[in-house]
Design an enzyme around this catalytic site. Structure first.
Site, PDB file in Angstrom:
ATOM      1  N   ASP A  89       0.918  -0.633   0.083  1.00 55.64           N
ATOM      2  CA  ASP A  89       0.574  -0.120  -0.094  1.00 55.64           C
ATOM      3  C   ASP A  89       1.062   1.103  -0.123  1.00 55.64           C
ATOM      4  OD1 ASP A  89      -1.980  -2.279   0.491  1.00 55.64           O
ATOM      5  OD2 ASP A  89      -2.911  -0.852   1.874  1.00 55.64           O
ATOM      6  N   LYS A 151      -6.818   3.704  -3.722  1.00 58.98           N
ATOM      7  CA  LYS A 151      -6.996   3.421  -2.042  1.00 58.98           C
ATOM      8  C   LYS A 151      -7.321   4.514  -1.875  1.00 58.98           C
ATOM      9  CE  LYS A 151      -4.881   2.348   2.822  1.00 58.98           C
ATOM     10  NZ  LYS A 151      -3.914   1.398   2.631  1.00 58.98           N
ATOM     11  N   LYS A 180      -9.760   0.203  -2.959  1.00 59.22           N
ATOM     12  CA  LYS A 180      -9.933   0.478  -0.819  1.00 59.22           C
ATOM     13  C   LYS A 180     -10.174   1.312  -0.721  1.00 59.22           C
ATOM     14  CE  LYS A 180      -6.308  -1.299   2.423  1.00 59.22           C
ATOM     15  NZ  LYS A 180      -5.702  -1.262   3.408  1.00 59.22           N
TER      16      LYS A 180
END
Length: 213
Positions: A89, A151, A180
């Site tokens: 991430d 995300k 996400k």
């Protein structure tokens, strides 16, 4: 719909202890969450905990500001994968994006993706700092650079995920890319709203609360 399979059980607080990471991993195994998400310094520890389970390991890169050098992000990603990460991430360079340095932003994402191979790359946009047009641009750049997910947030910005942003992100990506939602999702009702709006994964430290309803 099994909400637990959407959850990245997360602990990224600066004061997080090794004991707390071990507890996080055990909870993820017990509740059958999709993944745990931890900082780079705990990649190896978390990998050891979840190794015998189906729980994936996501590790942050360039977190939470996104302003470290591309070289540093690439090295962080390499180390995380070597220590057992299944997913990365990474925070994109927000300042560069806002300044219109799109080639630099794209190249950075591509560089990180190139060193992690077929493992999942999620690009954190930190939507609270972006205009709608910047968000669309960030989604397009991330997709073009080979990322697997966009995300919403780190959880350390001025605001977390919003349904409006999820819908906008959904409209800005192709069918193969995923989303996400993270930041401020703490109960079952909210989590379901995000999934129904198009989120494929939920990043939260309130996973147990969410699935216990």
């Amino acid at each position: 719909m099994k909400l637990n399979h959407y959850i990245d059980h997360t602990l990224l607080k600066p004061e997080a202890s090794p004991q707390a990471i071990i507890k996080l991993c055990q909870e993820a195994i017990d509740y059958e969450f999709y993944a745990v998400c931890v900082s780079g310094c705990y990649a190896y520890l978390a990998a050891e905990q979840v190794r015998q389970s189906n729980v994936k390991l996501a590790v942050t890169v360039g977190f939470p500001l996104g302003s470290s050098t591309s070289e540093a992000k690439v090295q962080e990603a390499k180390i995380a994968i070597k220590q057992g990460a299944d997913e990365i991430d990474m925070v994109l360079n927000i300042g560069f994006l806002k300044a219109g340095l799109t080639e630099e932003v794209e190249e950075e994402i591509r560089s990180v993706k190139s060193v992690i191979g077929d493992r999942i790359l999620k690009v954190i946009l930190e939507t609270c700092y972006l205009s709608n047009s910047e968000m669309v641009k960030a989604c397009m750049i991330s997709e073009k650079a080979g990322a697997d997910f966009v995300k919403t947030s780190t959880g350390f910005g001025t605001a977390g995920a919003s349904i409006e942003h999820i819908k906008l992100m959904k409209q800005s990506i192709g069918g193969n890319m995923k989303i996400k939602a993270s930041g401020g999702i703490r109960d079952t009702k909210t989590a379901l709203e995000f999934v129904n709006a198009g989120a494929d994964r939920i990043g939260t430290s309130s996973g147990i609360q969410i699935v216990s309803g």
